[in-house]
Write an enzyme that holds these catalytic residues in place. Sequence first.
Site, PDB file in Angstrom:
ATOM      1  N   ILE B 145      -3.158  12.145  -2.375  1.00  0.00           N
ATOM      2  CA  ILE B 145      -2.481  12.790  -1.256  1.00  0.00           C
ATOM      3  C   ILE B 145      -2.025  11.660  -0.336  1.00  0.00           C
ATOM      4  CG2 ILE B 145      -2.720  14.369   0.715  1.00  0.00           C
ATOM      5  CD1 ILE B 145      -5.288  14.455  -2.084  1.00  0.00           C
ATOM      6  N   CYS B 146      -0.810  11.813   0.194  1.00  0.00           N
ATOM      7  CA  CYS B 146      -0.347  10.911   1.250  1.00  0.00           C
ATOM      8  C   CYS B 146      -0.370   9.456   0.735  1.00  0.00           C
ATOM      9  CB  CYS B 146      -1.251  11.132   2.471  1.00  0.00           C
ATOM     10  SG  CYS B 146      -0.602  10.616   4.064  1.00  0.00           S
ATOM     11  N   THR B 147      -0.864   8.516   1.530  1.00  0.00           N
ATOM     12  CA  THR B 147      -0.883   7.119   1.089  1.00  0.00           C
ATOM     13  C   THR B 147      -1.905   6.864  -0.013  1.00  0.00           C
ATOM     14  OG1 THR B 147      -2.422   6.541   2.863  1.00  0.00           O
ATOM     15  CG2 THR B 147      -0.075   6.242   3.324  1.00  0.00           C
ATOM     16  N   ALA B 195       2.690  14.599  -1.258  1.00  0.00           N
ATOM     17  CA  ALA B 195       3.264  14.005  -0.056  1.00  0.00           C
ATOM     18  C   ALA B 195       2.202  13.986   1.051  1.00  0.00           C
ATOM     19  CB  ALA B 195       4.523  14.768   0.344  1.00  0.00           C
TER      20      ALA B 195
END
Lengths: 257, 257
Positions: B145-147, B195
Site C-alpha cells: 500500500i502507498c510507498t 495507491a
Amino acid sequence: MSDRHGQDRRGVLRAAAGVTLGAGIAATASPAPAAAAGAGDSGRVEVAVLLYEGFTALDAVGPYEALCRVPGVRVTTVATRAGLVRTDTGELGIAAEKSLPQVTRPDVLVVPGGGERGTTATMADARILEWIRRVHRHTVWTTSICTGSLILGAAGLLRGLPATTYWASRPYVKEVGAVYTPGRFVETGRIITAAGVSAGIDMGLHLAARLSDEQVGRAMELALEYDPEPPFRTGDPDTADERTRALALKLLADSAV
Amino acid sequence: MSDRHGQDRRGVLRAAAGVTLGAGIAATASPAPAAAAGAGDSGRVEVAVLLYEGFTALDAVGPYEALCRVPGVRVTTVATRAGLVRTDTGELGIAAEKSLPQVTRPDVLVVPGGGERGTTATMADARILEWIRRVHRHTVWTTSICTGSLILGAAGLLRGLPATTYWASRPYVKEVGAVYTPGRFVETGRIITAAGVSAGIDMGLHLAARLSDEQVGRAMELALEYDPEPPFRTGDPDTADERTRALALKLLADSAV
C-alpha cells in the site's frame, strides 16, 4: 508548528514536480486551531480516541489518520488502563497511551464501535460511561463511529437527538433514546455520529475541517488519497442484497472473539 | 469455522430484521480457502502485515480490516522485533505480534507505506529486504500500500513490472525499476500494489475475494459499510488543485517525526 525539513527537501514523499510551499500556503497550513476548536491552556487541540477490548480497528484508525496531521492537533489514545487493547478479532493490538483518569479535558472525544461483545460490555461499563459523561461536559466535539453511538447513547448523551450507527444496529439507536437518522455522519450540536467502520474516515475529514478550515480538510482528503473505488459496490446496506447482508453478519459473528 | 453464537443470537450487531443464516449462506461462508490461497499445512491462510517504525497506520489497518474476517484467514503483524511499533506521526503504537524470524512462510504479505523517514529507512534495511525476498518466494500474494511498493521495489521484486504507489511518490516507482501504472491497485502475477493510504481498503477487499470468492468480497465490503462519501472530493491527485496538493505535502511533512 514549522516545516522541520525545510522547504527545499525532496524525497519519496516530495517528488511531485513543481510543488512550492509559499508563504500563502504556510499561512493556510497554520490556522488558529485554538480559536477554532476552543483548545485549553496547552494551545493544542487534544483528540482522545477511546479504546476498549473488542473495538474495531478501522473505526479508530480512520479518524486518527484524518485528524493526526491537522495543525495544532494532538491525538492520544485512552482506555481503562494504559497499554495494549485488543480488537474485536483479537488479532490486532493497539496501544492506549493513557488511562481514563489521565485524560480529563480532551477537546475532542472519538468513540469507535466494536463487535457485539466489546460494544455491549462497554455500554454496561459504569466507569467508562461516567468518564464519557464527564469529559463531554467540556469537549468541543464528541464523536462516535459505528456502534460507538450506542456507547454514547448508553452514557445518556443522545436522548432525543438524531444519530446514526452501524447498519445492522440501527434499531438499537432508539433503545438508547436517540432518533435514527441516515447519513455517513450526522452532526447535531457538538455531537457527530458516523455510520459503520469506514464512515469514520468521512467523518474524520469533516472534523478535520471543523477543527481547522475547509482547506485543511481538502488537503487531508488528498493526503489520504481518499478517492475510493469500492470493488463490489455492495457497501450500501440499503441496496445490498439479502445474501450479502446475511453473509456479512455471519463473517462478523464468526470472526469475533 | 462455525457460528459460535448460534444462528438465533440477536444483539446490537444482529438487529437487521429478517436476517436468517440458512444452510446456503453457511456453505458460501466456508469456501475452501486452503485450495484458493494455497495455504500451508496449517490449513489456514496466514496474512503477515509488516510493521516498521514510521509506517502509516491506515495503510496497515485498512487491509487488516478487509481480510481479518475472511474464512480461514489469520492476520498477524510482524516487525524486526515483536512489540510496539510507532506510526509516522509517533502518536499511535500498534503491536507487532512476531519478529521477522518467527514468520517464515506467510501465504500473503502486506507491506504498508510510511512517512519519508520510515519508508527510506526500510528501503535501506538489508534485514527487512532479505526477509521480504525470502518470504516472497512462497507467498500466494505479495502486496503493498502507498510507498510500500517502493519497499517491495527496493527488495528487487518489481523489476520491469507495472506498479502504483502514493501519488506524490510516483516518480520513484521508476527508480526501483518498475513501471508506474495508474489505478487504486495494480495486480501483476501474484503482486498487487495499491495507491495511497485509503487505497489499501479497496485492495484489501479485492484480495478478500481472491482469497475466498467474490461473495465474501461483497460481504466484507458491506461489513465495512464501505459506501464512501468523501466530503471534499479532493482525494484524486490528478484533479486536486495545486494549493491542495502543496498543503497536503506540507501537513505530511509537518506531522512527521
